[in-house]
Design a protein around this motif. Structure first.
Motif, PDB file in Angstrom:
ATOM      1  N   ARG A 128     -23.204  21.430  45.043  1.00 56.84           N
ATOM      2  CA  ARG A 128     -23.825  20.933  46.286  1.00 56.84           C
ATOM      3  C   ARG A 128     -22.766  20.099  46.993  1.00 56.84           C
ATOM      4  O   ARG A 128     -22.153  19.217  46.391  1.00 56.84           O
ATOM      5  CB  ARG A 128     -25.044  20.081  45.953  1.00 56.84           C
ATOM      6  CG  ARG A 128     -25.759  19.552  47.185  1.00 56.84           C
ATOM      7  CD  ARG A 128     -27.039  18.783  46.844  1.00 56.84           C
ATOM      8  NE  ARG A 128     -26.755  17.592  46.068  1.00 56.84           N
ATOM      9  CZ  ARG A 128     -27.225  17.352  44.844  1.00 56.84           C
ATOM     10  NH1 ARG A 128     -28.004  18.213  44.235  1.00 56.84           N
ATOM     11  NH2 ARG A 128     -26.927  16.237  44.221  1.00 56.84           N
ATOM     12  N   SER A 129     -22.524  20.411  48.265  1.00 55.77           N
ATOM     13  CA  SER A 129     -21.458  19.728  48.987  1.00 55.77           C
ATOM     14  C   SER A 129     -21.949  19.252  50.346  1.00 55.77           C
ATOM     15  O   SER A 129     -23.028  19.614  50.801  1.00 55.77           O
ATOM     16  CB  SER A 129     -20.265  20.672  49.175  1.00 55.77           C
ATOM     17  OG  SER A 129     -20.651  21.767  49.986  1.00 55.77           O
ATOM     18  N   ARG A 130     -21.103  18.451  50.930  1.00 54.84           N
ATOM     19  CA  ARG A 130     -21.399  17.900  52.246  1.00 54.84           C
ATOM     20  C   ARG A 130     -20.077  17.691  52.972  1.00 54.84           C
ATOM     21  O   ARG A 130     -19.034  17.545  52.352  1.00 54.84           O
ATOM     22  CB  ARG A 130     -22.089  16.550  52.066  1.00 54.84           C
ATOM     23  CG  ARG A 130     -22.590  15.965  53.339  1.00 54.84           C
ATOM     24  CD  ARG A 130     -23.913  15.367  53.091  1.00 54.84           C
ATOM     25  NE  ARG A 130     -24.545  15.094  54.355  1.00 54.84           N
ATOM     26  CZ  ARG A 130     -25.455  14.206  54.503  1.00 54.84           C
ATOM     27  NH1 ARG A 130     -25.863  13.508  53.478  1.00 54.84           N
ATOM     28  NH2 ARG A 130     -26.008  14.012  55.669  1.00 54.84           N
ATOM     29  N   PHE A 131     -20.129  17.649  54.287  1.00 50.01           N
ATOM     30  CA  PHE A 131     -18.937  17.373  55.070  1.00 50.01           C
ATOM     31  C   PHE A 131     -19.102  16.011  55.726  1.00 50.01           C
ATOM     32  O   PHE A 131     -20.139  15.718  56.321  1.00 50.01           O
ATOM     33  CB  PHE A 131     -18.720  18.462  56.128  1.00 50.01           C
ATOM     34  CG  PHE A 131     -18.359  19.785  55.520  1.00 50.01           C
ATOM     35  CD1 PHE A 131     -17.035  20.099  55.253  1.00 50.01           C
ATOM     36  CD2 PHE A 131     -19.337  20.701  55.185  1.00 50.01           C
ATOM     37  CE1 PHE A 131     -16.692  21.320  54.679  1.00 50.01           C
ATOM     38  CE2 PHE A 131     -19.012  21.920  54.609  1.00 50.01           C
ATOM     39  CZ  PHE A 131     -17.686  22.224  54.356  1.00 50.01           C
ATOM     40  N   LEU A 132     -18.067  15.190  55.595  1.00 52.33           N
ATOM     41  CA  LEU A 132     -18.064  13.854  56.171  1.00 52.33           C
ATOM     42  C   LEU A 132     -17.027  13.775  57.281  1.00 52.33           C
ATOM     43  O   LEU A 132     -16.109  14.593  57.344  1.00 52.33           O
ATOM     44  CB  LEU A 132     -17.761  12.810  55.093  1.00 52.33           C
ATOM     45  CG  LEU A 132     -18.720  12.771  53.898  1.00 52.33           C
ATOM     46  CD1 LEU A 132     -18.261  11.724  52.887  1.00 52.33           C
ATOM     47  CD2 LEU A 132     -20.148  12.536  54.334  1.00 52.33           C
ATOM     48  N   LYS A 133     -17.192  12.766  58.128  1.00 51.22           N
ATOM     49  CA  LYS A 133     -16.255  12.541  59.231  1.00 51.22           C
ATOM     50  C   LYS A 133     -15.366  11.354  58.883  1.00 51.22           C
ATOM     51  O   LYS A 133     -15.868  10.324  58.418  1.00 51.22           O
ATOM     52  CB  LYS A 133     -17.016  12.247  60.522  1.00 51.22           C
ATOM     53  CG  LYS A 133     -17.887  13.388  60.985  1.00 51.22           C
ATOM     54  CD  LYS A 133     -18.670  13.003  62.229  1.00 51.22           C
ATOM     55  CE  LYS A 133     -19.545  14.153  62.693  1.00 51.22           C
ATOM     56  NZ  LYS A 133     -20.313  13.814  63.891  1.00 51.22           N
ATOM     57  N   LYS A 134     -14.076  11.482  59.125  1.00 54.39           N
ATOM     58  CA  LYS A 134     -13.159  10.367  58.883  1.00 54.39           C
ATOM     59  C   LYS A 134     -13.526   9.166  59.745  1.00 54.39           C
ATOM     60  O   LYS A 134     -13.278   8.029  59.366  1.00 54.39           O
ATOM     61  CB  LYS A 134     -11.717  10.795  59.141  1.00 54.39           C
ATOM     62  CG  LYS A 134     -11.212  11.770  58.104  1.00 54.39           C
ATOM     63  CD  LYS A 134      -9.786  12.204  58.368  1.00 54.39           C
ATOM     64  CE  LYS A 134      -9.353  13.206  57.314  1.00 54.39           C
ATOM     65  NZ  LYS A 134      -8.032  13.744  57.582  1.00 54.39           N
ATOM     66  N   SER A 135     -14.162   9.430  60.879  1.00 55.95           N
ATOM     67  CA  SER A 135     -14.587   8.342  61.762  1.00 55.95           C
ATOM     68  C   SER A 135     -15.865   7.662  61.268  1.00 55.95           C
ATOM     69  O   SER A 135     -16.272   6.648  61.808  1.00 55.95           O
ATOM     70  CB  SER A 135     -14.810   8.888  63.176  1.00 55.95           C
ATOM     71  OG  SER A 135     -15.819   9.878  63.171  1.00 55.95           O
ATOM     72  N   GLY A 136     -16.486   8.229  60.241  1.00 59.84           N
ATOM     73  CA  GLY A 136     -17.717   7.672  59.676  1.00 59.84           C
ATOM     74  C   GLY A 136     -18.892   8.610  59.870  1.00 59.84           C
ATOM     75  O   GLY A 136     -18.974   9.330  60.861  1.00 59.84           O
ATOM     76  N   GLY A 137     -19.779   8.615  58.912  1.00 63.32           N
ATOM     77  CA  GLY A 137     -20.973   9.449  58.981  1.00 63.32           C
ATOM     78  C   GLY A 137     -20.731  10.855  58.469  1.00 63.32           C
ATOM     79  O   GLY A 137     -19.649  11.203  58.005  1.00 63.32           O
ATOM     80  N   SER A 138     -21.790  11.654  58.517  1.00 65.17           N
ATOM     81  CA  SER A 138     -21.690  13.028  58.043  1.00 65.17           C
ATOM     82  C   SER A 138     -21.801  14.019  59.180  1.00 65.17           C
ATOM     83  O   SER A 138     -22.317  13.717  60.245  1.00 65.17           O
ATOM     84  CB  SER A 138     -22.736  13.352  57.003  1.00 65.17           C
ATOM     85  OG  SER A 138     -23.722  12.444  56.858  1.00 65.17           O
ATOM     86  N   VAL A 139     -21.302  15.201  58.895  1.00 64.66           N
ATOM     87  CA  VAL A 139     -21.398  16.315  59.833  1.00 64.66           C
ATOM     88  C   VAL A 139     -22.823  16.846  59.737  1.00 64.66           C
ATOM     89  O   VAL A 139     -23.296  17.155  58.648  1.00 64.66           O
ATOM     90  CB  VAL A 139     -20.374  17.411  59.470  1.00 64.66           C
ATOM     91  CG1 VAL A 139     -20.516  18.615  60.374  1.00 64.66           C
ATOM     92  CG2 VAL A 139     -18.955  16.854  59.499  1.00 64.66           C
ATOM     93  N   ASP A 140     -23.519  16.922  60.876  1.00 66.86           N
ATOM     94  CA  ASP A 140     -24.900  17.424  60.805  1.00 66.86           C
ATOM     95  C   ASP A 140     -24.902  18.944  60.778  1.00 66.86           C
ATOM     96  O   ASP A 140     -23.897  19.602  61.053  1.00 66.86           O
ATOM     97  CB  ASP A 140     -25.776  16.856  61.928  1.00 66.86           C
ATOM     98  CG  ASP A 140     -25.418  17.340  63.316  1.00 66.86           C
ATOM     99  OD1 ASP A 140     -25.146  18.550  63.480  1.00 66.86           O
ATOM    100  OD2 ASP A 140     -25.430  16.513  64.241  1.00 66.86           O
ATOM    101  N   ASP A 141     -26.055  19.512  60.414  1.00 65.11           N
ATOM    102  CA  ASP A 141     -26.123  20.957  60.227  1.00 65.11           C
ATOM    103  C   ASP A 141     -25.855  21.725  61.518  1.00 65.11           C
ATOM    104  O   ASP A 141     -25.304  22.823  61.488  1.00 65.11           O
ATOM    105  CB  ASP A 141     -27.430  21.385  59.576  1.00 65.11           C
ATOM    106  CG  ASP A 141     -28.664  21.035  60.381  1.00 65.11           C
ATOM    107  OD1 ASP A 141     -28.658  20.031  61.090  1.00 65.11           O
ATOM    108  OD2 ASP A 141     -29.646  21.796  60.279  1.00 65.11           O
ATOM    109  N   GLY A 142     -26.173  21.170  62.671  1.00 59.68           N
ATOM    110  CA  GLY A 142     -25.876  21.833  63.945  1.00 59.68           C
ATOM    111  C   GLY A 142     -24.383  21.939  64.188  1.00 59.68           C
ATOM    112  O   GLY A 142     -23.880  22.985  64.628  1.00 59.68           O
ATOM    113  N   GLU A 143     -23.655  20.852  63.917  1.00 59.52           N
ATOM    114  CA  GLU A 143     -22.197  20.865  64.080  1.00 59.52           C
ATOM    115  C   GLU A 143     -21.565  21.873  63.119  1.00 59.52           C
ATOM    116  O   GLU A 143     -20.642  22.601  63.484  1.00 59.52           O
ATOM    117  CB  GLU A 143     -21.618  19.477  63.803  1.00 59.52           C
ATOM    118  CG  GLU A 143     -21.983  18.422  64.819  1.00 59.52           C
ATOM    119  CD  GLU A 143     -21.527  17.044  64.389  1.00 59.52           C
ATOM    120  OE1 GLU A 143     -20.752  16.432  65.158  1.00 59.52           O
ATOM    121  OE2 GLU A 143     -21.942  16.580  63.294  1.00 59.52           O
ATOM    122  N   LEU A 144     -22.075  21.894  61.887  1.00 66.29           N
ATOM    123  CA  LEU A 144     -21.541  22.810  60.886  1.00 66.29           C
ATOM    124  C   LEU A 144     -21.846  24.261  61.258  1.00 66.29           C
ATOM    125  O   LEU A 144     -20.987  25.136  61.133  1.00 66.29           O
ATOM    126  CB  LEU A 144     -22.107  22.473  59.512  1.00 66.29           C
ATOM    127  CG  LEU A 144     -21.424  23.105  58.323  1.00 66.29           C
ATOM    128  CD1 LEU A 144     -19.937  22.807  58.313  1.00 66.29           C
ATOM    129  CD2 LEU A 144     -22.072  22.641  57.044  1.00 66.29           C
TER     130      LEU A 144
END
Length: 178
Positions: A128-144
């Motif tokens: 199970r994985s997730r994408f994070l932003k270096k600027s803070g927070g996570s990448v939402d499913d729409g962006e992905l």
């Protein structure tokens, strides 16, 4: 073998490897070397997890996803994984690691990774994985979804993986785990 040597060899090999789609399976070849072994002279259980990182990296490099993630300031993290071992890999054995995206829910990406020699499965894992932003927070499913060109409707994450995700959630701060 030092992880950085394997990483460098992977980088060299994937530079000339054909491009694949994000939904394709990639196969990464390996050989068991002395530094992979535990005191019982078979591949250490933790080494499987380390090599799984390389399988996921190959998938991201060959799809072009790695370059695009870097450009956007995003990075992947593993949030959970489960692995079952069937047979021992021993010194000198050549084996392959298959890596494939199973799908996404509204928060997580799910992958399947299989260690095998020929048709014989030695270990099988789900990540199970997730994408994070270096600027803070996570990448939402729409962006992905925008990044990967949408999520195919025919791909459905197995219900047991969704149940596993629910069962392994950390409690909210201040709550106790039951």
């Amino acid at each position: 073998m030092n992880m950085y040597i394997r990483l460098f060899l992977l980088w060299l090999r994937t530079r000339s490897a054909p491009t694949v789609g994000i939904w394709d399976k990639v196969t990464t070849p390996f050989i068991v070397v002395p530094t992979d072994l535990d005191p019982l002279l078979h591949m250490n259980n933790g080494k499987y997890l380390t090599l799984m990182d390389l399988g996921r990296l190959e998938l991201m490099q060959r799809t072009g996803l790695w370059r695009e993630l870097s450009r956007r300031g995003w990075y992947p993290v593993v949030a959970g994984q489960t692995i079952s071992y069937r047979r021992s890999l021993k010194l000198g054995q050549r084996f392959e690691l298959d890596t494939q995206v199973l799908g996404f829910d509204d928060k997580w990406g799910y992958l399947e990774q299989t260690f095998r020699i020929g048709d014989d499965v030695y270990a099988h894992a789900h990540v199970r994985s997730r994408f994070l932003k270096k600027s803070g927070g996570s990448v939402d499913d729409g962006e992905l979804a925008d990044l990967v060109g949408g999520f195919p409707e025919h791909l459905e994450v197995p219900s047991w993986l969704l149940d596993w995700t629910e069962a392994t959630k950390f409690p909210s701060r201040g709550q106790r785990r039951r």
